[in-house]
Design a protein around this motif. Structure first.
Motif, PDB file in Angstrom:
ATOM      1  N   LEU A 114       0.829  -1.202   0.000  1.00  0.00           N
ATOM      2  CA  LEU A 114       0.000   0.000   0.000  1.00  0.00           C
ATOM      3  C   LEU A 114       0.870   1.261   0.000  1.00  0.00           C
ATOM      4  N   GLU A 115       1.921   1.267   0.815  1.00  0.00           N
ATOM      5  CA  GLU A 115       2.819   2.428   0.839  1.00  0.00           C
ATOM      6  C   GLU A 115       3.503   2.620  -0.518  1.00  0.00           C
ATOM      7  N   GLY A 116       3.911   1.529  -1.138  1.00  0.00           N
ATOM      8  CA  GLY A 116       4.522   1.625  -2.459  1.00  0.00           C
ATOM      9  C   GLY A 116       3.538   2.170  -3.491  1.00  0.00           C
ATOM     10  N   ALA A 117       2.275   1.776  -3.397  1.00  0.00           N
ATOM     11  CA  ALA A 117       1.266   2.262  -4.334  1.00  0.00           C
ATOM     12  C   ALA A 117       1.001   3.747  -4.128  1.00  0.00           C
ATOM     13  N   LYS A 118       1.004   4.162  -2.842  1.00  0.00           N
ATOM     14  CA  LYS A 118       0.807   5.592  -2.575  1.00  0.00           C
ATOM     15  C   LYS A 118       1.966   6.417  -3.162  1.00  0.00           C
ATOM     16  N   ALA A 119       3.198   5.942  -3.002  1.00  0.00           N
ATOM     17  CA  ALA A 119       4.363   6.639  -3.541  1.00  0.00           C
ATOM     18  C   ALA A 119       4.292   6.699  -5.066  1.00  0.00           C
ATOM     19  N   ALA A 120       3.827   5.628  -5.682  1.00  0.00           N
ATOM     20  CA  ALA A 120       3.705   5.602  -7.136  1.00  0.00           C
ATOM     21  C   ALA A 120       2.680   6.620  -7.616  1.00  0.00           C
ATOM     22  N   VAL A 121       1.633   6.807  -6.862  1.00  0.00           N
ATOM     23  CA  VAL A 121       0.618   7.806  -7.225  1.00  0.00           C
ATOM     24  C   VAL A 121       1.207   9.214  -7.111  1.00  0.00           C
ATOM     25  N   THR A 122       1.947   9.448  -6.039  1.00  0.00           N
ATOM     26  CA  THR A 122       2.572  10.766  -5.855  1.00  0.00           C
ATOM     27  C   THR A 122       3.524  11.076  -6.999  1.00  0.00           C
ATOM     28  N   SER A 123       4.354  10.100  -7.378  1.00  0.00           N
ATOM     29  CA  SER A 123       5.299  10.289  -8.478  1.00  0.00           C
ATOM     30  C   SER A 123       4.565  10.544  -9.787  1.00  0.00           C
ATOM     31  N   ALA A 124       3.487   9.785 -10.035  1.00  0.00           N
ATOM     32  CA  ALA A 124       2.746   9.963 -11.286  1.00  0.00           C
ATOM     33  C   ALA A 124       2.073  11.326 -11.340  1.00  0.00           C
ATOM     34  N   GLU A 125       1.606  11.800 -10.212  1.00  0.00           N
ATOM     35  CA  GLU A 125       0.978  13.126 -10.178  1.00  0.00           C
ATOM     36  C   GLU A 125       2.019  14.215 -10.501  1.00  0.00           C
ATOM     37  N   ALA A 126       3.264  14.065  -9.976  1.00  0.00           N
ATOM     38  CA  ALA A 126       4.331  15.040 -10.264  1.00  0.00           C
ATOM     39  C   ALA A 126       4.688  15.021 -11.748  1.00  0.00           C
ATOM     40  N   GLN A 127       4.798  13.836 -12.312  1.00  0.00           N
ATOM     41  CA  GLN A 127       5.108  13.725 -13.734  1.00  0.00           C
ATOM     42  C   GLN A 127       3.993  14.335 -14.584  1.00  0.00           C
ATOM     43  N   LEU A 128       2.757  14.172 -14.135  1.00  0.00           N
ATOM     44  CA  LEU A 128       1.652  14.750 -14.898  1.00  0.00           C
ATOM     45  C   LEU A 128       1.695  16.278 -14.844  1.00  0.00           C
ATOM     46  N   ARG A 129       2.056  16.829 -13.694  1.00  0.00           N
ATOM     47  CA  ARG A 129       2.146  18.284 -13.605  1.00  0.00           C
ATOM     48  C   ARG A 129       3.217  18.829 -14.557  1.00  0.00           C
ATOM     49  N   VAL A 130       4.388  18.150 -14.605  1.00  0.00           N
ATOM     50  CA  VAL A 130       5.470  18.589 -15.508  1.00  0.00           C
ATOM     51  C   VAL A 130       5.028  18.474 -16.959  1.00  0.00           C
ATOM     52  N   ALA A 131       4.402  17.339 -17.291  1.00  0.00           N
ATOM     53  CA  ALA A 131       3.967  17.133 -18.672  1.00  0.00           C
ATOM     54  C   ALA A 131       2.900  18.130 -19.070  1.00  0.00           C
ATOM     55  N   THR A 132       2.019  18.478 -18.144  1.00  0.00           N
ATOM     56  CA  THR A 132       0.962  19.448 -18.439  1.00  0.00           C
ATOM     57  C   THR A 132       1.550  20.830 -18.704  1.00  0.00           C
ATOM     58  N   ALA A 133       2.515  21.239 -17.865  1.00  0.00           N
ATOM     59  CA  ALA A 133       3.160  22.559 -18.042  1.00  0.00           C
ATOM     60  C   ALA A 133       3.910  22.627 -19.359  1.00  0.00           C
ATOM     61  N   ASN A 134       4.617  21.547 -19.691  1.00  0.00           N
ATOM     62  CA  ASN A 134       5.376  21.516 -20.943  1.00  0.00           C
ATOM     63  C   ASN A 134       4.442  21.590 -22.152  1.00  0.00           C
ATOM     64  N   PHE A 135       3.309  20.893 -22.061  1.00  0.00           N
ATOM     65  CA  PHE A 135       2.362  20.917 -23.178  1.00  0.00           C
ATOM     66  C   PHE A 135       1.752  22.306 -23.349  1.00  0.00           C
ATOM     67  N   GLN A 136       1.398  22.941 -22.233  1.00  0.00           N
ATOM     68  CA  GLN A 136       0.828  24.276 -22.331  1.00  0.00           C
ATOM     69  C   GLN A 136       1.815  25.261 -22.953  1.00  0.00           C
ATOM     70  N   ARG A 137       3.096  25.101 -22.613  1.00  0.00           N
ATOM     71  CA  ARG A 137       4.122  25.985 -23.190  1.00  0.00           C
ATOM     72  C   ARG A 137       4.233  25.754 -24.688  1.00  0.00           C
ATOM     73  N   GLN A 138       4.286  24.498 -25.087  1.00  0.00           N
ATOM     74  CA  GLN A 138       4.394  24.193 -26.508  1.00  0.00           C
ATOM     75  C   GLN A 138       3.143  24.658 -27.264  1.00  0.00           C
ATOM     76  N   LYS A 139       1.999  24.596 -26.616  1.00  0.00           N
ATOM     77  CA  LYS A 139       0.759  25.042 -27.254  1.00  0.00           C
ATOM     78  C   LYS A 139       0.799  26.545 -27.527  1.00  0.00           C
ATOM     79  N   THR A 140       1.312  27.314 -26.530  1.00  0.00           N
ATOM     80  CA  THR A 140       1.409  28.770 -26.693  1.00  0.00           C
ATOM     81  C   THR A 140       2.405  29.133 -27.790  1.00  0.00           C
ATOM     82  N   LEU A 141       3.570  28.429 -27.774  1.00  0.00           N
ATOM     83  CA  LEU A 141       4.586  28.694 -28.791  1.00  0.00           C
ATOM     84  C   LEU A 141       4.084  28.306 -30.183  1.00  0.00           C
ATOM     85  N   MET A 142       3.285  27.244 -30.250  1.00  0.00           N
ATOM     86  CA  MET A 142       2.765  26.811 -31.544  1.00  0.00           C
ATOM     87  C   MET A 142       1.827  27.856 -32.121  1.00  0.00           C
TER      88      MET A 142
END
Length: 358
Positions: A98-126
């Motif tokens: 359960l602790e490992g699954a919680k950590a995996a969720v936290t990591s995935a949420e951080a990766q999603l935030r980075v990917a979302t910011a990068n996509f928004q930047r590329q969208k504006t530049l496009m």
């Protein structure tokens, strides 16, 4: 000379008289017997069997994950409520997952935030024309991947949470524990039966009967049930289920009787007597004393109505009762048979009789 002739004549007369005496058989008096006219009689068979009271629904309860049993909270005979905890296993492994699954969720949420910011930047530049289409598509794909990773991490968290809950074995319904197969310290495997639960509700009286009983049609659709320990405690039942196969060990068929409005005294495991009657059937029924035997098998003495002489008649016995037997073939209605006193009779002997003329 005349004297000699007289002596010879006397001798011949004596010999002749002696021979005549030997040829004449002594007259035997007629034997007195009891008799009965063959007629059809209504025959009804009472069937009494013993069985026990069982729950209509019986469930095998088991852990859904493997582990060492740390607590056993109920025992055989205990009444439990739906959802009540029955036993627990060591949750160390499940807590780690359960602790490992919680950590995996936290990591995935951080990766999603980075990917979302990068996509928004590329969208504006496009939109301004300061980036290339491949860079934009790459950012978009990274965003979708991050979203998928988060969904997978959350699903794994749910699975781990469920697995932790499976370390507690709970009752699926209210009922009575009828069997226990685990001990504290034992390593229980998933799907291994830990408890047997007889659920509250409908009750059945279960009997093991021989297949020949089904050859007789019942008189009604209800069975009278009574407790062996308290015969005055009774209930009515109806046949609910008949097993389609024979038990290979006992050669019997399992029959389940639905107990209608069972009294409180008919608890699980109570021994009951079930009694039913077959439909009345007209049969030739004779008392045991009428039974004789010939070289071929069962026979009875039949009285000639004109001469009162007896003859031995072979018969086919359909069934044997406590004090009577049922004749299946060999006799015709209206014939008179010996029912008592036939042990010393011989074929052709004249008898006098007493008995009914029904």
């Amino acid at each position: 000379m005349r004297s000699l002739f007289r002596i010879q004549l006397l001798v011949l007369l004596a010999v002749s008289t002696s021979a005549c005496g030997r040829d004449q058989a002594p007259v035997r008096p007629a034997a007195l017997v009891k008799s009965e006219v063959v007629s059809l009689k209504p025959r009804q068979t009472a069937i009494r069997l013993s069985g026990d009271v069982q729950a209509r629904v019986s469930s095998e309860l088991s852990f859904q994950v493997s582990g060492r049993v740390t607590e056993r909270l109920v025992d055989v005979g205990d009444h439990v409520k739906a959802g009540e905890v029955l036993a627990r296993i060591d949750p160390t492994e499940q807590l780690a997952d359960l602790e490992g699954a919680k950590a995996a969720v936290t990591s995935a949420e951080a990766q999603l935030r980075v990917a979302t910011a990068n996509f928004q930047r590329q969208k504006t530049l496009m939109a301004s024309g300061f980036t290339t289409r491949p860079s934009y598509d790459q950012a978009q794909e990274a965003l979708h991947t991050a979203e998928g990773n988060l969904e997978a991490a959350r699903a794994q968290l749910g699975t781990s949470t469920d697995a932790l809950g499976y370390t507690e074995l709970r009752a699926s319904a209210a009922g009575i524990i009828t069997a226990r197969n685990i001990e504290v310290g034992q390593v229980a495997q998933s799907a291994q039966s830990a408890y047997t639960l007889a659920e509250d509700g409908a009750r059945d009286a279960v009997f093991d009967v021989y297949e020949s009983i089904f050859l007789q049609k019942p008189e009604g659709d209800t069975i009278q049930l009574a407790l062996v320990s308290k015969p005055d405690i009774t209930a009515l039942g109806k046949v609910r289920e008949i097993s389609p196969t024979l038990d290979p060990k006992t050669g019997t068929v399992k029959v389940k009787i639905d107990i209608l409005n069972p009294p409180p005294e008919m608890t699980l495991g109570s021994i009951v007597i079930g009694e039913g009657k077959s439909r009345p059937v007209d049969k030739i029924v004779l008392p045991w004393d009428a039974m004789s035997a010939s070289l071929k098998g069962p026979a009875v003495w039949v009285i000639d109505p004109a001469t009162h002489a007896v003859s031995l008649r072979d018969i086919v016995v359909e069934s044997y009762e406590t004090s009577t037997f049922v004749v299946g073939a060999g006799l015709a209605l209206g014939e008179r048979v010996v029912t008592s006193g036939g042990k010393l009779l011989r074929p052709g002997q004249i008898v006098t009789f007493e008995g009914n003329d029904a």
